[in-house]
Design a protein around this motif. Sequence first.
Motif, mmCIF file in Angstrom:
data_model
loop_
_atom_site.group_PDB
_atom_site.id
_atom_site.type_symbol
_atom_site.label_atom_id
_atom_site.label_comp_id
_atom_site.label_asym_id
_atom_site.label_seq_id
_atom_site.Cartn_x
_atom_site.Cartn_y
_atom_site.Cartn_z
ATOM 1 N N THR A 140 -16.343 36.814 59.952
ATOM 2 C CA THR A 140 -15.447 37.968 59.969
ATOM 3 C C THR A 140 -14.328 37.674 58.967
ATOM 4 O O THR A 140 -14.302 36.606 58.365
ATOM 5 N N ASP A 141 -13.410 38.577 58.782
ATOM 6 C CA ASP A 141 -12.299 38.341 57.857
ATOM 7 C C ASP A 141 -11.087 39.143 58.318
ATOM 8 O O ASP A 141 -11.020 40.352 58.117
ATOM 9 N N ILE A 142 -10.161 38.444 58.966
ATOM 10 C CA ILE A 142 -9.008 39.135 59.564
ATOM 11 C C ILE A 142 -7.733 38.412 59.161
ATOM 12 O O ILE A 142 -7.633 37.189 59.297
ATOM 13 N N LYS A 143 -6.778 39.162 58.668
ATOM 14 C CA LYS A 143 -5.503 38.559 58.261
ATOM 15 C C LYS A 143 -4.763 38.044 59.490
ATOM 16 O O LYS A 143 -4.623 38.767 60.479
ATOM 17 N N VAL A 144 -4.304 36.786 59.429
ATOM 18 C CA VAL A 144 -3.489 36.256 60.537
ATOM 19 C C VAL A 144 -2.154 35.775 59.972
ATOM 20 O O VAL A 144 -2.058 35.388 58.811
ATOM 21 N N GLU A 145 -1.125 35.831 60.808
ATOM 22 C CA GLU A 145 0.218 35.480 60.341
ATOM 23 C C GLU A 145 0.383 33.981 60.157
ATOM 24 O O GLU A 145 1.040 33.520 59.240
#
Length: 532
Positions: A267-272
């Motif tokens: 998957t590809d999800i922006k995380v802080e």
Amino acid sequence: MPPTLSTEILVIGGGATGLGAAWDAALRGYKTLLVEKGDLTHGTSGRYHGLLHSGARYVVRDPQSAADCAKENGRLRRLMPSAIEDTGGYFVALDEDPPGYVEPFVKGCAAAGIAAAEVSPAEARRAEPLLTDRLARAFHVPDAACDSFDAAHLVSNGITAAGGEVWLRHRLARLLVEGGRVVGAELERASDGERRTVLADLVLNCAGAWAGQVAARAGCEVRVTAGKGTMVAMNYRLVNRVLNRLKPPSDGDILVPVGTVAVIGTTDIKVENPDQYAIEPWEIELLMAEGAKLLPRFREFRALRAWAGVRPLYDASKAGQPAESRLLTRAHAVLDHAARDGVEGLISVVGGKFTTFRLMAEEAVDLAGVKLGTQRACATANTPLEPAATRHHVLRGRLAASEVYPRPALVCECELVTREEVTGALTRSQSPVLNDLRRDLRLGMGPCQAGFCAGRAAALMHAGREPEPPVAESNSTLLEFLQERWKGLRPVMWGANLRQMELDLNIYRNLLGADRLPTARPPETYPTEKTA
Ligand SMILES: Cc1cc2nc3c(=O)[nH]c(=O)nc-3n(C[C@H](O)[C@H](O)[C@H](O)COP(=O)(O)OP(=O)(O)OC[C@H]3O[C@@H](n4cnc5c(N)ncnc54)[C@H](O)[C@@H]3O)c2cc1C
């Protein structure tokens, strides 16, 4: 206070990029020191998908990146054959995939120099019997599987063989900045917090998703977006070639055979925060569903564990500045902070892929040479690394070695890790951390996920160290090891895995009382009554 040391090039980060850079610098004859806050591949490089890209994945969207991968794929096969399994790969279009993608794909492969050969759906299914019959087109490409643990050990050995040094478990605590120039760093040793000053003519920031934090210590802004990707390892080698979907890149479109398992991702999800992210249930469901599109019987097999890593994605839009031109065509960037921020003595290397680490390193050290006024030719492209002493993913050799009399004592039955290998690795690495041993030997990475080997290995670690460490310290390393395994099991807690977890929990919690042992550090996430 230990004496101040000095070096020409100080590399921050022991992932693929930092290792490559230190190897390159040492080979060019620079006095080189690499520091890593954890173990080798502690960051993203130890949590990636395991694919040595042929480049075909990027031919339509990012041709430069595709061409880089194609070149480096060929080079790395020659430089580190013991870390690479030449599986080959298929790009397969299912009947639901956009047919319009095939033509630019074929043209893009030709332009990037990637040997893509069409095979008939029948031939593809003969080679991969579990593959769906909903195939429209299939192409063979030179993808391969690359074991990052093996590769990291090879490159690390290459650094020391070339006269460089690698300090693991040393964290960059502070960059020393004098008169607008980075002149060195203060490093903190993990084992006892001792601080040490290293003066350096040049610092190479290769801290991956943490590169922004490192640059900020010199007052420079480097925007690195952490793109989390989740993967699931299936407990069987379901395919022998890498399978890619022949469509624009999206979630769950690649299945990689890695040793005895197959890994679906990502998957590809922006995380802080690159240190804090969770695997979401929907990610697992999506990956399982996509796996089942490629292999209709996918869900019949056991999902062994899930894990995630964070992509160090470089965002060129530094406040108030236009995007750097190289980023428009390339997925990695080498940032000269003197030209960019007016800070001498610091170069950051960000973005890229595992497959292109050698190239990134070459570009970074080329620039370092210019800055140091001592340009020397890069030698990494033509310097093969010694074969690895330990091949992590090849059980065949281990099986043969264990079928002798008297039989060697096995510590980890799933991965056939012997007592001798554990004690040998302990002596070599001197690391008091079981998770490091796991990366070195694959200890605890098989189907029981450390259910039977963790206690044995912890006992060997405890008794094998001089002086014998406090019991609370050994308990902590055992529990941290179990926590790490537990983290990966939780997202795939159904069927056989659920039963396995119950067994492991009963052994460690109810039989050995692991959650009540005295520890040196709080075992925050080890399964307790509440979390189980
Ligand atoms: C889910 C996923 C799947 C991927 N799959 C593939 C693939 O199949 N093929 C491929 O080619 N690429 C793949 N990639 C990309 C590839 O993994 C990364 O681009 C590459 O590993 C990054 O390497 P790195 O050395 O730059 O970063 P890292 O490996 O993260 O190394 C940075 C290191 O710096 C250290 N560090 C940070 N701060 C400090 C400090 N203060 N002091 C000391 N050390 C510090 C960290 O501990 C870390 O070990 C994938 C990425 C993800 C996220």
